[in-house]
Design an enzyme around this catalytic site. Structure first.
Site, mmCIF file in Angstrom:
data_model
loop_
_atom_site.group_PDB
_atom_site.id
_atom_site.type_symbol
_atom_site.label_atom_id
_atom_site.label_comp_id
_atom_site.label_asym_id
_atom_site.label_seq_id
_atom_site.Cartn_x
_atom_site.Cartn_y
_atom_site.Cartn_z
ATOM 1 N N HIS A 135 0.842 -1.192 0.000
ATOM 2 C CA HIS A 135 0.000 0.000 0.000
ATOM 3 C C HIS A 135 0.880 1.246 0.000
ATOM 4 C CE1 HIS A 135 -3.615 -2.363 0.677
ATOM 5 N NE2 HIS A 135 -3.004 -2.979 1.682
ATOM 6 N N ASP A 194 11.620 -9.613 -13.773
ATOM 7 C CA ASP A 194 10.892 -10.389 -14.784
ATOM 8 C C ASP A 194 9.930 -9.480 -15.549
ATOM 9 O OD1 ASP A 194 9.602 -12.275 -16.295
ATOM 10 O OD2 ASP A 194 8.535 -13.206 -14.617
#
Length: 481
Positions: free
Chosen positions: A164, A411
């Site tokens: 968050h 990635d």
């Protein structure tokens, strides 16, 4: 969220700088996916969609939903611009085919001289690869925060949840100096006079800062006239086995000395010591060259901050949700390790590395970090410019270490869309670090190459580049071998 926020613990020296991480990805990525994921990241971390407010001192920022994304397609292959030329060298080697200025131009385009947006992405699609460049206002975050942003972007590509968002603690009225964990009693002795309080490392106020900047302009003017050698930027590759060999030999030398036998050198210490020693070359005379050489080290202190600063936690500690809260902040302290040209020319590489390690350990202490942050909090409305003792300001070297940021492991496979992924996976094959700042050409960037070795990006004179090429053998580094 249109309110203005000010980080009171950020050094104003970072105000006019931008940090960039240029990544070469070994696949053709989908532009629409990259664009949409930037929008998603900004919606979750609205500080990235904000703007910089330059009318305040120090600079302020807003949160928002601005998406600064530009792309282009070039009918070229990646080998045209990023040839793998390191080969099988057994020692340090400067690239003869990779020019940092040309590399920068491949990543940086359609960028205003003084961009107001905090976060921007530039994408260049090639026939067989994609160049993805992430840029963030340095006042908002340092190299560590930049990596956090890129990592979060890749998590979204993989449809993984990210932490968050929270405003930086000092933008919420907290004094960071009061929330640094650790006591003040573990202070290293300073028999060598290596350590200085923060105020000694900075020129404070308009007059002193302007004087320092004037010295830089004069030095640049002499270079333009050809009265001083110009700086040329290059990339240097250091094989991992070579770094380990030098480190082991230096450690062996230190183990025989009582005052340094308990010090464990890092690879970064060795790389920095080797660089400083080689660019200054052997002593050219029997005299003592007392020219001062300032080596500035940037230390990320975010890990020393009390977790309770992440969002108003209770005395019982952060809740599970708050533990998953992320804030971006320029939590970087800058300290100086002082040498003379004579020391660098005549001291052993193990001795130089020991002094760097000793200074780093001292400056990483909570007591040192607290003093630095208090200094910044006191002077965050002043103009600050680093102090350089030498008459030639370009003799200063500032280390920006990116070795802890594993960009090569990120990635990007979530951005290939319907295209076929390479057999070895969608991965980062090259990282181009850059911080555009008022004084360029003074930074030593160090990062890993993803294969056990290291890459340096730095600027030297023609003479220094020649010295570097000649001074990398084990026989020259350790003459008694």
């Amino acid at each position: 969220m249109s309110a203005e926020y000010t980080c009171r613990s950020t050094n104003p020296w970072a105000d006019s700088s931008t940090i960039y991480a240029g990544l070469v990805v070994n696949a053709v990525l989908d532009l629409d996916i990259l664009h949409e994921k930037q929008k998603e990241l900004i919606s979750l971390w609205p500080i990235l969609g904000g703007t910089v407010v330059q009318s305040t001192k120090p600079w302020s920022f807003t949160c928002g939903s601005n998406v600064d994304f530009e792309s282009r397609t070039l009918d070229e292959t990646v080998s045209t611009h990023f040839p793998n030329n390191w080969g099988n060298m057994t020692g340090p080697s400067a690239s003869t085919t990779l020019d940092p200025a040309i590399v920068d131009a491949k990543f940086l385009f359609a960028i205003k001289p003084a961009p107001s947006t905090i976060f921007r992405i530039r994408v260049t699609v090639l026939r067989d690869a994609t160049l993805v460049c992430f840029g963030i206002t340095h006042q908002v975050t340092g190299a560590g925060g930049c990596f956090e942003v890129v990592s979060a972007f890749c998590d979204l590509l993989a449809n993984r949840a990210i932490p968050h968002f929270a405003l930086p603690p000092d933008a919420r009225g907290l004094k960071l100096s009061d929330h640094i964990t650790g006591g003040d009693d573990n202070v290293t002795s300073d028999e060598l006079g290596d350590f200085e309080p923060p105020e000694k490392n900075w020129n404070i106020g308009v007059v002193k800062a302007a004087t320092m900047m004037w010295r830089v302009l004069i030095a640049q003017f002499w270079k333009t006239l050809g009265l001083r050698e110009k700086l040329t930027e290059k990339y240097i590759h250091l094989p991992g086995d070579w770094v380990d060999e030098v480190r082991n030999q230096a450690q062996k030398e230190l183990s025989s000395l009582p005052e340094s036998s308990d010090v464990e050198l890092t690879r970064n210490d060795i790389i920095s010591a080797w660089y400083l020693k080689t660019i200054h070359g052997p002593s050219s005379s029997s005299g003592c060259d007392t020219t001062p050489v300032d080596f500035y080290v940037a230390i990320n202190y975010k890990g020393l901050l009390n977790p309770n600063t992440t969002g108003g936690c209770s005395e019982k500690g952060p809740s599970a949700e708050q533990q998953q809260t992320q804030y971006l902040h320029h939590s970087v302290a800058i300290f100086r390790c002082m040498f003379s040209a004579y020391q660098l020319q005549n001291d052993s590489i193990s001795s130089i590395a020991w002094r760097i390690r000793r200074a780093t350990l001292h400056y990483k202490q909570p007591s040192s970090i607290k003093k630095y942050v208090r200094f910044v909090e006191k002077n965050n409305s002043n103009l600050l410019v680093v102090d350089i003792r030498a008459s030639n300001p370009f003799s200063m070297v500032g280390l920006s270490s990116w070795t802890t940021y594993n960009y090569m492991a990120l990635d990007f496979s979530g951005a290939i869309g319907d295209r076929k992924a390479p057999q070895d996976g969608v991965r980062v094959t090259f990282v181009n670090p850059l911080a555009l700042s008022p004084i360029s050409g003074l930074t030593l960037y160090t990062l890993k190459d993803g294969k056990g070795g290291y890459v340096i990006r730095t600027a030297n004179t023609k003479t220094q580049w020649k010295q570097l090429e000649k001074s990398s053998s084990m026989e020259n580094l350790f003459p008694v071998l």
